[in-house]
Scaffold this motif. Structure first.
Motif, PDB file in Angstrom:
ATOM      1  N   VAL A   1      60.553 -19.526  55.095  1.00  0.00           N
ATOM      2  CA  VAL A   1      60.040 -20.289  56.226  1.00  0.00           C
ATOM      3  C   VAL A   1      60.617 -19.713  57.512  1.00  0.00           C
ATOM      4  CG1 VAL A   1      59.985 -22.552  57.342  1.00  0.00           C
ATOM      5  CG2 VAL A   1      59.781 -22.377  54.853  1.00  0.00           C
ATOM      6  N   SER A   2      59.719 -19.196  58.356  1.00  0.00           N
ATOM      7  CA  SER A   2      60.104 -18.712  59.665  1.00  0.00           C
ATOM      8  C   SER A   2      59.660 -19.760  60.674  1.00  0.00           C
ATOM      9  CB  SER A   2      59.430 -17.366  59.956  1.00  0.00           C
ATOM     10  OG  SER A   2      59.681 -16.970  61.283  1.00  0.00           O
ATOM     11  N   ALA A   3      60.625 -20.404  61.319  1.00  0.00           N
ATOM     12  CA  ALA A   3      60.321 -21.546  62.179  1.00  0.00           C
ATOM     13  C   ALA A   3      60.376 -21.217  63.663  1.00  0.00           C
ATOM     14  CB  ALA A   3      61.267 -22.701  61.854  1.00  0.00           C
TER      15      ALA A   3
ATOM     16  N   LEU B   1      69.121  -9.751  44.163  1.00  0.00           N
ATOM     17  CA  LEU B   1      68.525 -10.158  42.887  1.00  0.00           C
ATOM     18  C   LEU B   1      68.219  -8.942  42.021  1.00  0.00           C
ATOM     19  CD1 LEU B   1      66.150 -12.996  44.122  1.00  0.00           C
ATOM     20  CD2 LEU B   1      68.129 -13.267  42.622  1.00  0.00           C
ATOM     21  N   ALA B   2      67.718  -7.874  42.638  1.00  0.00           N
ATOM     22  CA  ALA B   2      67.404  -6.648  41.892  1.00  0.00           C
ATOM     23  C   ALA B   2      68.671  -6.042  41.293  1.00  0.00           C
ATOM     24  CB  ALA B   2      66.707  -5.637  42.799  1.00  0.00           C
ATOM     25  N   ALA B   3      69.769  -6.111  42.037  1.00  0.00           N
ATOM     26  CA  ALA B   3      71.037  -5.588  41.524  1.00  0.00           C
ATOM     27  C   ALA B   3      71.490  -6.373  40.294  1.00  0.00           C
ATOM     28  CB  ALA B   3      72.113  -5.641  42.607  1.00  0.00           C
ATOM     29  N   GLY B   4      71.088  -7.629  40.214  1.00  0.00           N
ATOM     30  CA  GLY B   4      71.420  -8.455  39.057  1.00  0.00           C
ATOM     31  C   GLY B   4      70.369  -8.388  37.958  1.00  0.00           C
ATOM     32  N   GLY B   5      69.358  -7.551  38.149  1.00  0.00           N
ATOM     33  CA  GLY B   5      68.340  -7.365  37.119  1.00  0.00           C
ATOM     34  C   GLY B   5      67.133  -8.278  37.237  1.00  0.00           C
ATOM     35  N   ALA B   6      67.018  -9.009  38.329  1.00  0.00           N
ATOM     36  CA  ALA B   6      65.872  -9.909  38.516  1.00  0.00           C
ATOM     37  C   ALA B   6      64.909  -9.325  39.541  1.00  0.00           C
ATOM     38  CB  ALA B   6      66.347 -11.277  38.979  1.00  0.00           C
ATOM     39  N   ARG B   7      63.666  -9.667  39.388  1.00  0.00           N
ATOM     40  CA  ARG B   7      62.631  -9.247  40.327  1.00  0.00           C
ATOM     41  C   ARG B   7      62.268 -10.459  41.181  1.00  0.00           C
ATOM     42  NH1 ARG B   7      56.864  -8.771  39.443  1.00  0.00           N
ATOM     43  NH2 ARG B   7      57.254  -9.645  37.376  1.00  0.00           N
ATOM     44  N   ALA B   8      62.021 -10.226  42.460  1.00  0.00           N
ATOM     45  CA  ALA B   8      61.710 -11.336  43.366  1.00  0.00           C
ATOM     46  C   ALA B   8      60.349 -11.126  44.021  1.00  0.00           C
ATOM     47  CB  ALA B   8      62.777 -11.455  44.440  1.00  0.00           C
ATOM     48  N   GLU B   9      59.667 -12.225  44.235  1.00  0.00           N
ATOM     49  CA  GLU B   9      58.425 -12.240  45.000  1.00  0.00           C
ATOM     50  C   GLU B   9      58.610 -13.250  46.121  1.00  0.00           C
ATOM     51  OE1 GLU B   9      55.263 -13.240  42.323  1.00  0.00           O
ATOM     52  OE2 GLU B   9      55.314 -11.270  41.360  1.00  0.00           O
ATOM     53  N   ALA B  10      58.283 -12.842  47.343  1.00  0.00           N
ATOM     54  CA  ALA B  10      58.491 -13.717  48.500  1.00  0.00           C
ATOM     55  C   ALA B  10      57.171 -13.990  49.201  1.00  0.00           C
ATOM     56  CB  ALA B  10      59.471 -13.077  49.471  1.00  0.00           C
ATOM     57  N   GLU B  11      56.980 -15.234  49.597  1.00  0.00           N
ATOM     58  CA  GLU B  11      55.837 -15.620  50.416  1.00  0.00           C
ATOM     59  C   GLU B  11      56.375 -16.167  51.726  1.00  0.00           C
ATOM     60  OE1 GLU B  11      51.805 -18.338  50.462  1.00  0.00           O
ATOM     61  OE2 GLU B  11      52.906 -18.084  48.585  1.00  0.00           O
ATOM     62  N   VAL B  12      55.970 -15.536  52.830  1.00  0.00           N
ATOM     63  CA  VAL B  12      56.455 -15.931  54.151  1.00  0.00           C
ATOM     64  C   VAL B  12      55.501 -16.944  54.763  1.00  0.00           C
ATOM     65  CG1 VAL B  12      57.054 -15.138  56.469  1.00  0.00           C
ATOM     66  CG2 VAL B  12      57.560 -13.694  54.484  1.00  0.00           C
ATOM     67  N   LEU B  13      56.068 -18.022  55.249  1.00  0.00           N
ATOM     68  CA  LEU B  13      55.317 -19.065  55.935  1.00  0.00           C
ATOM     69  C   LEU B  13      55.771 -19.103  57.381  1.00  0.00           C
ATOM     70  CD1 LEU B  13      55.970 -21.794  53.232  1.00  0.00           C
ATOM     71  CD2 LEU B  13      53.971 -20.320  53.395  1.00  0.00           C
ATOM     72  N   GLU B  14      54.888 -18.737  58.294  1.00  0.00           N
ATOM     73  CA  GLU B  14      55.226 -18.761  59.717  1.00  0.00           C
ATOM     74  C   GLU B  14      54.754 -20.093  60.287  1.00  0.00           C
ATOM     75  OE1 GLU B  14      55.260 -15.303  62.211  1.00  0.00           O
ATOM     76  OE2 GLU B  14      54.230 -14.202  60.611  1.00  0.00           O
ATOM     77  N   LEU B  15      55.706 -20.945  60.598  1.00  0.00           N
ATOM     78  CA  LEU B  15      55.364 -22.294  61.018  1.00  0.00           C
ATOM     79  C   LEU B  15      54.673 -22.348  62.376  1.00  0.00           C
ATOM     80  CD1 LEU B  15      58.358 -24.473  59.768  1.00  0.00           C
ATOM     81  CD2 LEU B  15      56.215 -23.884  58.621  1.00  0.00           C
ATOM     82  N   HIS B  16      54.826 -21.318  63.211  1.00  0.00           N
ATOM     83  CA  HIS B  16      54.126 -21.342  64.499  1.00  0.00           C
ATOM     84  C   HIS B  16      52.618 -21.371  64.278  1.00  0.00           C
ATOM     85  CE1 HIS B  16      52.513 -17.189  64.914  1.00  0.00           C
ATOM     86  NE2 HIS B  16      53.483 -16.916  64.058  1.00  0.00           N
ATOM     87  N   ARG B  17      52.164 -20.805  63.170  1.00  0.00           N
ATOM     88  CA  ARG B  17      50.732 -20.820  62.841  1.00  0.00           C
ATOM     89  C   ARG B  17      50.269 -22.201  62.380  1.00  0.00           C
ATOM     90  NH1 ARG B  17      50.422 -15.059  59.730  1.00  0.00           N
ATOM     91  NH2 ARG B  17      50.564 -13.805  61.613  1.00  0.00           N
TER      92      ARG B  17
END
Length: 159
Positions: free
Chosen positions: A14-16, A39-55
């Motif tokens: 969340v980008s506010a 997370l990758a260094a720990g062996g996990a894969r991450a997916e991120a969804e950015v929400l721009e609250l100004h929109r």
């Protein structure tokens, strides 16, 4: 073999920030990249969804006046609900986060973030950060049963 390597960790970011340029968005991107690397260094894969609250500012205002939830706002809420963790980057003015963040948090209510880990990133336009802003943000997040991380990133103005 662990299934953790096959199932990605889902992050809602969340980008506010509402100003131009958007330093809160740059901070959100920087923090998200660091979290994904960790997370990758720990062996996990991450997916991120950015929400721009100004929109979503007009939708948030419409909700507060008429109680209606737009499709875009529903999708933002759904992204947070589906996430394993939350990254929040918000500008801080007068020891308070942005109003759009407060409005979004109010719409989420206290059940959506229950037990969700939250990494806070605060962007201040001043070199001097009010000492209680971290406590203010933690209190707001714990009030909705979220789990703020012990580390809070505080960014000052770029010289």
């Amino acid at each position: 073999m662990s299934t953790a390597a096959w199932t990605p960790v889902s992050l809602a970011v969340v980008s506010a920030g509402v100003g131009c340029p958007r330093p809160a968005r740059r901070l959100a991107d920087w923090i998200t990249e660091a979290v994904c690397r960790s997370l990758a260094a720990g062996g996990a894969r991450a997916e991120a969804e950015v929400l721009e609250l100004h929109r979503l500012a007009a939708d948030l205002a419409q909700h507060s006046i008429q109680g209606r939830v737009s499709l875009d706002l529903r999708e933002a809420i759904a992204a947070v609900v589906a996430a394993d963790g939350l990254v929040v980057a918000t500008p801080v003015r007068a020891a308070s986060p942005s109003k759009v963040f407060d409005s979004f948090l109010a719409i989420l209510g206290d059940k959506v973030l229950s037990g969700m880990p939250v990494l806070l990133a605060l962007n201040s336009g001043s070199d001097r950060q009010p000492p209680d802003i971290t406590q203010v943000m933690r209190k707001r997040l714990t009030a909705v049963h979220a789990e703020p991380m012990p580390t809070v990133v505080v960014a000052g103005p770029v010289e």
